[in-house]
Write an enzyme that holds these catalytic residues in place. Structure first.
Site, PDB file in Angstrom:
ATOM      1  N   PRO A  89       0.805  -1.224   0.000  1.00  0.00           N
ATOM      2  CA  PRO A  89       0.000   0.000   0.000  1.00  0.00           C
ATOM      3  C   PRO A  89       0.840   1.276   0.000  1.00  0.00           C
ATOM      4  O   PRO A  89       0.342   2.346  -0.362  1.00  0.00           O
ATOM      5  CB  PRO A  89      -0.823  -0.113   1.296  1.00  0.00           C
ATOM      6  CG  PRO A  89      -0.797  -1.549   1.657  1.00  0.00           C
ATOM      7  CD  PRO A  89       0.514  -2.069   1.168  1.00  0.00           C
ATOM      8  N   GLU A 116       1.472  -8.206   8.413  1.00  0.00           N
ATOM      9  CA  GLU A 116       1.714  -6.775   8.616  1.00  0.00           C
ATOM     10  C   GLU A 116       2.785  -6.225   7.682  1.00  0.00           C
ATOM     11  O   GLU A 116       3.290  -5.131   7.892  1.00  0.00           O
ATOM     12  CB  GLU A 116       2.114  -6.523  10.077  1.00  0.00           C
ATOM     13  CG  GLU A 116       0.961  -6.674  11.051  1.00  0.00           C
ATOM     14  CD  GLU A 116      -0.173  -5.713  10.753  1.00  0.00           C
ATOM     15  OE1 GLU A 116       0.082  -4.495  10.651  1.00  0.00           O
ATOM     16  OE2 GLU A 116      -1.316  -6.181  10.609  1.00  0.00           O
ATOM     17  N   ARG A 154       0.086  -7.628 -22.091  1.00  0.00           N
ATOM     18  CA  ARG A 154      -0.654  -7.177 -23.277  1.00  0.00           C
ATOM     19  C   ARG A 154       0.094  -6.099 -24.061  1.00  0.00           C
ATOM     20  O   ARG A 154      -0.252  -5.812 -25.207  1.00  0.00           O
ATOM     21  CB  ARG A 154      -2.052  -6.695 -22.888  1.00  0.00           C
ATOM     22  CG  ARG A 154      -2.053  -5.445 -22.029  1.00  0.00           C
ATOM     23  CD  ARG A 154      -3.439  -5.171 -21.448  1.00  0.00           C
ATOM     24  NE  ARG A 154      -4.466  -5.172 -22.474  1.00  0.00           N
ATOM     25  CZ  ARG A 154      -4.720  -4.139 -23.261  1.00  0.00           C
ATOM     26  NH1 ARG A 154      -3.990  -3.037 -23.159  1.00  0.00           N
ATOM     27  NH2 ARG A 154      -5.675  -4.189 -24.158  1.00  0.00           N
ATOM     28  N   ASP A 169      -5.869   2.383 -26.125  1.00  0.00           N
ATOM     29  CA  ASP A 169      -6.583   2.138 -24.879  1.00  0.00           C
ATOM     30  C   ASP A 169      -6.651   3.389 -24.021  1.00  0.00           C
ATOM     31  O   ASP A 169      -5.799   4.279 -24.117  1.00  0.00           O
ATOM     32  CB  ASP A 169      -5.869   1.052 -24.067  1.00  0.00           C
ATOM     33  CG  ASP A 169      -6.157  -0.335 -24.594  1.00  0.00           C
ATOM     34  OD1 ASP A 169      -7.170  -0.495 -25.288  1.00  0.00           O
ATOM     35  OD2 ASP A 169      -5.364  -1.250 -24.313  1.00  0.00           O
TER      36      ASP A 169
END
Length: 244
Positions: A89, A116, A154, A169
């Site tokens: 994160p 953690e 991709r 895209d």
């Protein structure tokens, strides 16, 4: 390209690596995948890969030893200097630009954390990149690793049937993609815009660019703030604002 994933749950990747574009890219030899259980590298007799944090606190922390040893082994197997990417994160938010950067590499190692998090020595002395796929918390890094593997694969040469697909895209140009239509031209009273049926390529291109700008303005205006617009784009954007 070679993509190795270090995870405690390698079975999670069987469906992802064995389906759709990723499966086809592997079968055609454009990329190889390997999900490695780094528990197999621990020297702990009970096969533990985590321990209590120094200083106290809730939860468990992944130990450095099995992760360092696993990465060392993968480097030796492939004789490469890979990008070692930690999914966490605290990492930089993942973008299409980052996917395009990683697609130029020969070897990626993706680290999937749990509990953690990691011993800080992994972060400081082993990884080259820290990536987050969004401002939320997941159970582990596996889903983030799947996102990176898919978005990078991709972009590799010859993976997509139409090489322009990846170029046009959303986010590849810094804008959201324009609306798309296919047959039939009329469906339940809903019609395809006349310009797309006209065969006039210049007008079609202008319509697509304008619709791309319009959609970006409505849904992701922050992208326009970050983008240096061309003269034509500025003119189209003013036209859109007048119409609104």
């Amino acid at each position: 390209m070679k993509i190795d994933v270090l995870t405690l749950f390698p079975e999670m990747f069987e469906g992802v690596f064995g389906s759709s574009i990723l499966k086809k890219a592997k079968e055609e030899g454009h990329v190889s995948y390997q999900a490695v259980d780094f528990r197999e590298y621990t020297t702990n007799k009970h096969k533990k890969v985590d321990d209590y944090p120094y200083g106290g606190g809730a939860g468990m922390v992944l130990s450095p030893q099995p992760i360092f040893d696993a990465v060392d082994d993968l480097k030796q197997q492939n004789d490469t200097s890979p990008r070692v990417i930690m999914l966490c994160p605290q990492g930089e938010r993942y973008t299409q630009a980052k996917a395009e950067e990683l697609a130029k590499e020969e070897h990626l190692i993706l680290l999937c954390g749990h509990y953690e998090g990691y011993d800080e020595r992994v972060r400081k002395h082993l990884v080259t990149d820290e990536i987050s796929i969004g401002d939320y918390v997941l159970t582990g890094g596996e889903l983030g690793a799947m996102v990176i593997a898919d978005s990078v694969t991709r972009l590799l040469p010859n993976v997509l049937g139409n090489e322009e697909s990846a170029v046009t895209d959303s986010f590849s140009t810094g804008l959201l993609e324009h609306p798309q239509y296919t047959r039939p031209a009329e469906f339940r009273g809903m019609e395809v815009p006349d310009v797309l049926l006209s065969g006039h390529h210049a007008n079609i291109e202008r319509w697509r660019k304008k619709e791309s700008l319009k959609r970006t303005l409505e849904r992701r205006p922050d992208l326009l703030e970050e983008r240096e617009l061309t003269v034509e784009e500025e003119r189209l954007l003013e036209e859109i604002k007048r119409e609104q």
